[in-house]
Motif scaffolding. Sequence first.
Motif, PDB file in Angstrom:
ATOM      1  N   PRO A  62      -5.190   4.707 -15.459  1.00  0.00           N
ATOM      2  CA  PRO A  62      -4.827   2.898 -16.025  1.00  0.00           C
ATOM      3  C   PRO A  62      -3.518   2.247 -15.459  1.00  0.00           C
ATOM      4  CG  PRO A  62      -5.043   4.795 -17.733  1.00  0.00           C
ATOM      5  CD  PRO A  62      -4.964   5.514 -16.671  1.00  0.00           C
ATOM      6  N   LEU A  63      -2.913   2.902 -14.748  1.00  0.00           N
ATOM      7  CA  LEU A  63      -1.998   2.156 -13.888  1.00  0.00           C
ATOM      8  C   LEU A  63      -2.334   1.535 -12.579  1.00  0.00           C
ATOM      9  CD1 LEU A  63       0.981   4.609 -14.768  1.00  0.00           C
ATOM     10  CD2 LEU A  63       0.482   2.624 -15.960  1.00  0.00           C
ATOM     11  N   GLY A  64      -3.438   1.639 -12.292  1.00  0.00           N
ATOM     12  CA  GLY A  64      -4.110   1.000 -11.038  1.00  0.00           C
ATOM     13  C   GLY A  64      -4.206   2.046  -9.928  1.00  0.00           C
ATOM     14  N   TRP A  65      -3.642   3.370 -10.195  1.00  0.00           N
ATOM     15  CA  TRP A  65      -3.896   4.188  -9.088  1.00  0.00           C
ATOM     16  C   TRP A  65      -5.368   5.029  -8.855  1.00  0.00           C
ATOM     17  CZ3 TRP A  65       0.263   4.631  -5.895  1.00  0.00           C
ATOM     18  CH2 TRP A  65       1.481   4.464  -6.682  1.00  0.00           C
ATOM     19  N   ALA A  66      -5.457   5.062  -7.712  1.00  0.00           N
ATOM     20  CA  ALA A  66      -6.672   5.923  -7.317  1.00  0.00           C
ATOM     21  C   ALA A  66      -6.196   7.450  -7.484  1.00  0.00           C
ATOM     22  CB  ALA A  66      -7.463   5.793  -6.083  1.00  0.00           C
ATOM     23  N   VAL A  67      -6.971   8.251  -8.279  1.00  0.00           N
ATOM     24  CA  VAL A  67      -6.285   9.585  -8.543  1.00  0.00           C
ATOM     25  C   VAL A  67      -7.005  10.865  -8.058  1.00  0.00           C
ATOM     26  CG1 VAL A  67      -5.042  11.038 -10.398  1.00  0.00           C
ATOM     27  CG2 VAL A  67      -5.107   8.575 -10.637  1.00  0.00           C
TER      28      VAL A  67
ATOM     29  N   ALA B 107      -4.209  14.447 -15.465  1.00  0.00           N
ATOM     30  CA  ALA B 107      -3.321  13.575 -14.287  1.00  0.00           C
ATOM     31  C   ALA B 107      -4.050  12.318 -14.355  1.00  0.00           C
ATOM     32  CB  ALA B 107      -3.180  14.197 -13.258  1.00  0.00           C
ATOM     33  N   VAL B 108      -5.634  12.270 -14.411  1.00  0.00           N
ATOM     34  CA  VAL B 108      -6.431  10.964 -13.980  1.00  0.00           C
ATOM     35  C   VAL B 108      -6.069  10.182 -15.252  1.00  0.00           C
ATOM     36  CG1 VAL B 108      -8.602  10.311 -13.769  1.00  0.00           C
ATOM     37  CG2 VAL B 108      -8.018  12.128 -12.547  1.00  0.00           C
ATOM     38  N   ARG B 109      -6.046  10.595 -16.409  1.00  0.00           N
ATOM     39  CA  ARG B 109      -6.051   9.605 -17.678  1.00  0.00           C
ATOM     40  C   ARG B 109      -4.495   9.095 -17.697  1.00  0.00           C
ATOM     41  NH1 ARG B 109      -6.756  14.362 -22.034  1.00  0.00           N
ATOM     42  NH2 ARG B 109      -5.524  12.757 -23.154  1.00  0.00           N
ATOM     43  N   MET B 110      -3.488   9.900 -17.133  1.00  0.00           N
ATOM     44  CA  MET B 110      -2.141   9.280 -16.965  1.00  0.00           C
ATOM     45  C   MET B 110      -2.016   8.168 -15.876  1.00  0.00           C
ATOM     46  SD  MET B 110      -0.967  10.751 -19.639  1.00  0.00           S
ATOM     47  CE  MET B 110      -1.178  12.170 -20.887  1.00  0.00           C
ATOM     48  N   PHE B 111      -2.399   8.633 -14.895  1.00  0.00           N
ATOM     49  CA  PHE B 111      -1.982   7.456 -13.660  1.00  0.00           C
ATOM     50  C   PHE B 111      -3.397   6.588 -13.459  1.00  0.00           C
ATOM     51  CE2 PHE B 111       0.818  10.953 -12.573  1.00  0.00           C
ATOM     52  CZ  PHE B 111       1.789  10.363 -12.091  1.00  0.00           C
TER      53      PHE B 111
ATOM     54  N   PRO C 222       0.746  -1.311   0.063  1.00  0.00           N
ATOM     55  CA  PRO C 222      -0.033   0.032   0.294  1.00  0.00           C
ATOM     56  C   PRO C 222       0.992   1.176   0.083  1.00  0.00           C
ATOM     57  CG  PRO C 222      -0.117  -1.159   2.049  1.00  0.00           C
ATOM     58  CD  PRO C 222       0.496  -2.172   1.131  1.00  0.00           C
ATOM     59  N   LEU C 223       0.518   2.273  -0.867  1.00  0.00           N
ATOM     60  CA  LEU C 223       1.428   3.264  -1.181  1.00  0.00           C
ATOM     61  C   LEU C 223       0.578   4.551  -1.434  1.00  0.00           C
ATOM     62  CD1 LEU C 223       4.174   2.209  -3.586  1.00  0.00           C
ATOM     63  CD2 LEU C 223       4.448   2.657  -0.887  1.00  0.00           C
ATOM     64  N   GLN C 224       0.863   5.921  -0.992  1.00  0.00           N
ATOM     65  CA  GLN C 224       0.315   7.015  -1.237  1.00  0.00           C
ATOM     66  C   GLN C 224       1.434   7.876  -1.552  1.00  0.00           C
ATOM     67  OE1 GLN C 224      -1.433  10.350   1.593  1.00  0.00           O
ATOM     68  NE2 GLN C 224      -3.193   9.057   0.931  1.00  0.00           N
ATOM     69  N   VAL C 225       1.202   8.420  -2.735  1.00  0.00           N
ATOM     70  CA  VAL C 225       2.211   9.317  -3.345  1.00  0.00           C
ATOM     71  C   VAL C 225       1.608  10.747  -3.052  1.00  0.00           C
ATOM     72  CG1 VAL C 225       3.631  10.138  -5.342  1.00  0.00           C
ATOM     73  CG2 VAL C 225       3.214   7.849  -4.626  1.00  0.00           C
ATOM     74  N   ARG C 226       2.250  11.810  -2.754  1.00  0.00           N
ATOM     75  CA  ARG C 226       1.673  13.282  -2.978  1.00  0.00           C
ATOM     76  C   ARG C 226       2.776  14.098  -3.921  1.00  0.00           C
ATOM     77  NH1 ARG C 226      -0.131  17.803   1.274  1.00  0.00           N
ATOM     78  NH2 ARG C 226      -1.306  19.101  -0.138  1.00  0.00           N
ATOM     79  N   VAL C 227       2.116  14.805  -4.663  1.00  0.00           N
ATOM     80  CA  VAL C 227       2.987  15.810  -4.947  1.00  0.00           C
ATOM     81  C   VAL C 227       2.203  17.155  -4.965  1.00  0.00           C
ATOM     82  CG1 VAL C 227       4.368  16.803  -7.334  1.00  0.00           C
ATOM     83  CG2 VAL C 227       4.028  14.202  -6.698  1.00  0.00           C
ATOM     84  N   PRO C 228       2.528  18.128  -3.885  1.00  0.00           N
ATOM     85  CA  PRO C 228       1.640  19.447  -3.310  1.00  0.00           C
ATOM     86  C   PRO C 228       1.371  20.325  -4.625  1.00  0.00           C
ATOM     87  CG  PRO C 228       3.124  18.864  -1.744  1.00  0.00           C
ATOM     88  CD  PRO C 228       3.690  17.782  -2.799  1.00  0.00           C
ATOM     89  N   VAL C 229       2.469  20.487  -5.320  1.00  0.00           N
ATOM     90  CA  VAL C 229       2.416  21.255  -6.499  1.00  0.00           C
ATOM     91  C   VAL C 229       3.027  20.912  -7.771  1.00  0.00           C
ATOM     92  CG1 VAL C 229       2.889  23.721  -7.198  1.00  0.00           C
ATOM     93  CG2 VAL C 229       2.648  23.388  -4.803  1.00  0.00           C
TER      94      VAL C 229
ATOM     95  N   LEU D 238      -2.000  10.019  -5.191  1.00  0.00           N
ATOM     96  CA  LEU D 238      -2.115   8.721  -5.794  1.00  0.00           C
ATOM     97  C   LEU D 238      -2.317   7.636  -4.682  1.00  0.00           C
ATOM     98  CD1 LEU D 238       0.713   8.997  -8.501  1.00  0.00           C
ATOM     99  CD2 LEU D 238      -1.703   9.680  -8.733  1.00  0.00           C
ATOM    100  N   THR D 239      -2.953   6.990  -4.956  1.00  0.00           N
ATOM    101  CA  THR D 239      -3.104   5.944  -3.710  1.00  0.00           C
ATOM    102  C   THR D 239      -3.328   4.601  -4.419  1.00  0.00           C
ATOM    103  OG1 THR D 239      -4.309   7.453  -2.292  1.00  0.00           O
ATOM    104  CG2 THR D 239      -4.438   5.118  -1.549  1.00  0.00           C
ATOM    105  N   GLY D 240      -2.708   3.596  -4.025  1.00  0.00           N
ATOM    106  CA  GLY D 240      -2.840   2.329  -4.844  1.00  0.00           C
ATOM    107  C   GLY D 240      -1.833   1.054  -4.068  1.00  0.00           C
ATOM    108  N   THR D 241      -2.044  -0.272  -4.257  1.00  0.00           N
ATOM    109  CA  THR D 241      -1.228  -1.217  -3.952  1.00  0.00           C
ATOM    110  C   THR D 241      -0.252  -1.285  -5.023  1.00  0.00           C
ATOM    111  OG1 THR D 241      -2.813  -2.049  -2.372  1.00  0.00           O
ATOM    112  CG2 THR D 241      -0.991  -3.422  -2.849  1.00  0.00           C
TER     113      THR D 241
END
Length: 499
Positions: free
Chosen positions: A148-153, A142-146, A125-132, A177-180
């Motif tokens: 399809p890779l399994g991330w909740a965006v 951003a949704v279209r890019m991430f 389980p991972l959560q990635v954050r890029v604030p800016v 981004l949140t996902g396993t």
Amino acid sequence: MLLTLTTTHRPATDLGHLLVKHPDRAHSFDVPVGTAHVFYPEAGEQRCTAALLLDVDPLRLAGARGKGRGRQQAPAPDSFTLGRYVNDRPYAASSLLSSALSKVYRSALRGESRERPELARTPIPLQVRVPVLRCRGGADVAVRMFGPLGWAVTAAPIPLDERHPEWGDSRYVDLTLTGTVRVADALNHLYVLMPVLDDAKHYWVAPDEVDKLLRAGEGWLAAHPERDVITRRYLAHRRALAGLALARLAERGPADEPAAEPTVDEATGNEATGDATNGDEASGGDTGGGQVAARRASLAARRREAVLGALTEAGASRVLDLGCGGGALLAALVGDRRFTEIVGTDVSRHALTLAARRLRLDRLPERQRDRIKLLQSALTYRDDRLRGYDAAVLMEVIEHVDPPRLPALEDAVLGHARPATVVVTTPNVEYNVRYEGLPAGRFRHTDHRFEWTRAEFAAWVDRVCATYGYTAALGGVGDDDPEVGAPTQLVVLTRKEIP
């Protein structure tokens, strides 16, 4: 600019082993445009966060942009006289942060962990954050890019001025981004897609950027629904380089397997090697990572093995590879002495050029070269040059033909060329639900005109057998799922003997 990576895997401090950065210390790295820092705002058994902070020196950035071993440098993101010195580069995530990530997390990008090798190969389980994050085209991109890779965006637009909401949103988003996901996969996604969303690199894009893109995109880029957009943006819209990258993605067969398939890259059929090279980030030498893991044979390789087995069992020696693309199957056929005459056909002259390069026709001894012919030919038209062969292969080809044109292909191959054996493979659309990264209703490749269920494929086989006088043996390639079958459908058609 900041990027954080958080896990709730237990013990969460294992993240330090995966990133090869100890949670009890702050780590600093000199990069051409400033200093990159890695530190852990929290590091407990239940939750651990690693932060990558890039402190950009605007003067060093301007100096780095002026260098480049005599090469022209990429233009400033905002093209005006003082753009070299006055811009958003020190404050918003961009290719600068991607370059720093490639240097700071080099081992993690390659999927290497001396202390936790099994965990490095395991999704956590991972959560990635890029604030800016500068996001050209808005949050939806951003949704279209991430996605399809399994991330909740979650891509929250940042307002131009919170005190003046009527001014609207800025070009920046707060990305979560949140996902396993495997840590290596997460980092490679970020390495490629941060500069893609920004759509403005800080260094000149040279031909070696193609290799970096393919390394970092191994296992997911070939099947991404936005593959073409990603490629063009990553390569700064340089048409020649983008064309080369897309051709290399496709040269060894259709990229029809989603990134969720835990095998090698289906576009290339190669195992990931992770042999990244070092370089100067300011001049475009930043390095992505491949993926290192012990992996079973790819579905692309298993398809080729199944086709070769069918041809061998049929006793074929003179073989047609129809729609040969970049020549992956041709290379396997050439390596088997039982096949004495091998013909590859494709409607694309560029694909035939790639196949010739792959086979190294210009370097083969004359006897070997005489076994091989490459012909430009459209499969929906009769071609007398294709008559009289023992066998023909349509490997992942028919799904690229518009359904109204299928009867023309059937007539040209089964009615006119009439080889004794025809081997056909095509995706099993029922299996697509096993690919987590493939949205419902999407095909495995953007160029697919259809994908059939097992019943639809069997009905097509029955029809062409009855029409053209063949018998059929149906099968599958890949792991057979008890509910949805194998990922690839295969049929061997045998021409009936005329009494």
